[in-house]
Scaffold this motif. Sequence first.
Motif, PDB file in Angstrom:
ATOM      1  N   ASP A  57       0.887  -1.277   0.123  1.00 13.71           N
ATOM      2  CA  ASP A  57      -0.046   0.057  -0.015  1.00 13.71           C
ATOM      3  C   ASP A  57       0.833   1.347   0.007  1.00 13.71           C
ATOM      4  N   SER A  58       2.042   1.187  -0.587  1.00 15.26           N
ATOM      5  CA  SER A  58       3.106   2.265  -0.646  1.00 15.26           C
ATOM      6  C   SER A  58       2.361   3.296  -1.309  1.00 15.26           C
ATOM      7  N   SER A  59       1.731   3.106  -2.389  1.00 16.11           N
ATOM      8  CA  SER A  59       1.085   4.011  -3.002  1.00 16.11           C
ATOM      9  C   SER A  59       0.069   4.854  -2.468  1.00 16.11           C
ATOM     10  N   GLY A  60      -0.475   4.462  -1.435  1.00 17.38           N
ATOM     11  CA  GLY A  60      -1.727   5.025  -0.647  1.00 17.38           C
ATOM     12  C   GLY A  60      -2.894   4.279  -0.934  1.00 17.38           C
ATOM     13  N   GLU A  61      -2.910   3.168  -1.997  1.00 16.49           N
ATOM     14  CA  GLU A  61      -3.898   2.239  -2.205  1.00 16.49           C
ATOM     15  C   GLU A  61      -3.278   0.787  -2.257  1.00 16.49           C
ATOM     16  N   LEU A  62      -4.079  -0.127  -1.756  1.00 16.38           N
ATOM     17  CA  LEU A  62      -3.850  -1.619  -1.773  1.00 16.38           C
ATOM     18  C   LEU A  62      -3.671  -1.855  -2.832  1.00 16.38           C
ATOM     19  N   MET A  63      -2.355  -2.391  -3.192  1.00 17.57           N
ATOM     20  CA  MET A  63      -2.082  -3.222  -4.569  1.00 17.57           C
ATOM     21  C   MET A  63      -1.481  -4.613  -4.422  1.00 17.57           C
ATOM     22  N   PHE A  64      -1.942  -5.455  -5.297  1.00 20.58           N
ATOM     23  CA  PHE A  64      -1.458  -6.873  -5.390  1.00 20.58           C
ATOM     24  C   PHE A  64      -0.627  -7.048  -6.478  1.00 20.58           C
ATOM     25  N   LEU A  65       0.550  -7.638  -6.170  1.00 23.45           N
ATOM     26  CA  LEU A  65       1.454  -8.084  -7.362  1.00 23.45           C
ATOM     27  C   LEU A  65       1.006  -9.217  -7.902  1.00 23.45           C
ATOM     28  N   MET A  66       0.519  -9.209  -9.009  1.00 21.30           N
ATOM     29  CA  MET A  66      -0.227 -10.389  -9.743  1.00 21.30           C
ATOM     30  C   MET A  66       0.670 -11.302 -10.715  1.00 21.30           C
ATOM     31  N   LYS A  67       0.724 -12.649 -10.311  1.00 20.38           N
ATOM     32  CA  LYS A  67       1.515 -13.442 -11.318  1.00 20.38           C
ATOM     33  C   LYS A  67       0.537 -14.069 -12.415  1.00 20.38           C
ATOM     34  N   TRP A  68       0.764 -13.913 -13.580  1.00 21.49           N
ATOM     35  CA  TRP A  68      -0.171 -14.274 -14.610  1.00 21.49           C
ATOM     36  C   TRP A  68       0.116 -15.665 -15.318  1.00 21.49           C
ATOM     37  N   LYS A  69      -1.095 -16.526 -15.746  1.00 22.53           N
ATOM     38  CA  LYS A  69      -0.731 -17.563 -16.115  1.00 22.53           C
ATOM     39  C   LYS A  69      -0.034 -17.531 -17.647  1.00 22.53           C
ATOM     40  N   ASN A  70       0.818 -18.323 -17.943  1.00 23.23           N
ATOM     41  CA  ASN A  70       1.491 -18.463 -19.317  1.00 23.23           C
ATOM     42  C   ASN A  70       2.564 -16.965 -19.298  1.00 23.23           C
ATOM     43  N   SER A  71       2.941 -16.633 -18.313  1.00 21.86           N
ATOM     44  CA  SER A  71       3.598 -15.491 -18.441  1.00 21.86           C
ATOM     45  C   SER A  71       4.662 -15.290 -17.259  1.00 21.86           C
ATOM     46  N   ASP A  72       5.938 -14.942 -17.379  1.00 23.86           N
ATOM     47  CA  ASP A  72       6.718 -14.753 -16.513  1.00 23.86           C
ATOM     48  C   ASP A  72       6.721 -13.662 -15.742  1.00 23.86           C
ATOM     49  N   GLU A  73       6.052 -12.593 -16.221  1.00 21.87           N
ATOM     50  CA  GLU A  73       5.838 -11.264 -15.536  1.00 21.87           C
ATOM     51  C   GLU A  73       4.790 -11.052 -14.762  1.00 21.87           C
ATOM     52  N   ALA A  74       5.023 -10.201 -13.865  1.00 27.56           N
ATOM     53  CA  ALA A  74       3.800  -9.806 -12.611  1.00 27.56           C
ATOM     54  C   ALA A  74       3.675  -8.500 -12.608  1.00 27.56           C
ATOM     55  N   ASP A  75       2.553  -7.821 -12.388  1.00 22.18           N
ATOM     56  CA  ASP A  75       2.267  -6.432 -12.214  1.00 22.18           C
ATOM     57  C   ASP A  75       1.382  -6.376 -11.161  1.00 22.18           C
ATOM     58  N   LEU A  76       1.870  -5.162 -10.696  1.00 21.58           N
ATOM     59  CA  LEU A  76       0.855  -4.402  -9.484  1.00 21.58           C
ATOM     60  C   LEU A  76      -0.607  -4.110 -10.058  1.00 21.58           C
ATOM     61  N   VAL A  77      -1.645  -4.601  -9.167  1.00 24.18           N
ATOM     62  CA  VAL A  77      -2.930  -4.538  -9.955  1.00 24.18           C
ATOM     63  C   VAL A  77      -3.697  -3.755  -8.518  1.00 24.18           C
ATOM     64  N   PRO A  78      -4.472  -2.749  -8.666  1.00 22.60           N
ATOM     65  CA  PRO A  78      -5.259  -2.310  -7.672  1.00 22.60           C
ATOM     66  C   PRO A  78      -6.144  -3.639  -7.025  1.00 22.60           C
ATOM     67  N   ALA A  79      -6.247  -3.515  -5.652  1.00 20.98           N
ATOM     68  CA  ALA A  79      -7.036  -4.507  -4.959  1.00 20.98           C
ATOM     69  C   ALA A  79      -8.316  -4.634  -5.302  1.00 20.98           C
TER      70      ALA A  79
END
Length: 117
Positions: A57-79
């Motif tokens: 929640d470092s940006s002031g909003e709760l964010m999840f670090l999401m791992k995606w199927k068939n991808s090695d990348e992860a993204d921050l997504v708003p909760a």
Amino acid sequence: MQKHKEKEKKKEGKRKATSETSTDSEEKGSKRKKEEGEKARGFGRGLQPERIIGATDSSGELMFLMKWKNSDEADLVPAKEANVKCPQVVISFYEERLTWHSYPTEEEEKKEEEKKD
């Protein structure tokens, strides 16, 4: 009078310099936005979420670090977005981190007391 005019010229020069710099920084900012806009992030990529790796929640909003199927990348997504689009993934994340504090039963307490005596 001449000194006063010279001061005004200096101020004008300074103003022009600052206005030129702000224009340059605006151009750089718009280039960054275009570059970021080219690569979609989060759910905009059209991928299915696999699991949540972490949260912040470092940006002031709760964010999840999401791992995606068939991808090695992860993204921050708003909760808030994840709660709606993939509630089971969010529930699994919280269940993995859930800890139960158990209290001893009466029988266990009696056994502990007997050991002490």
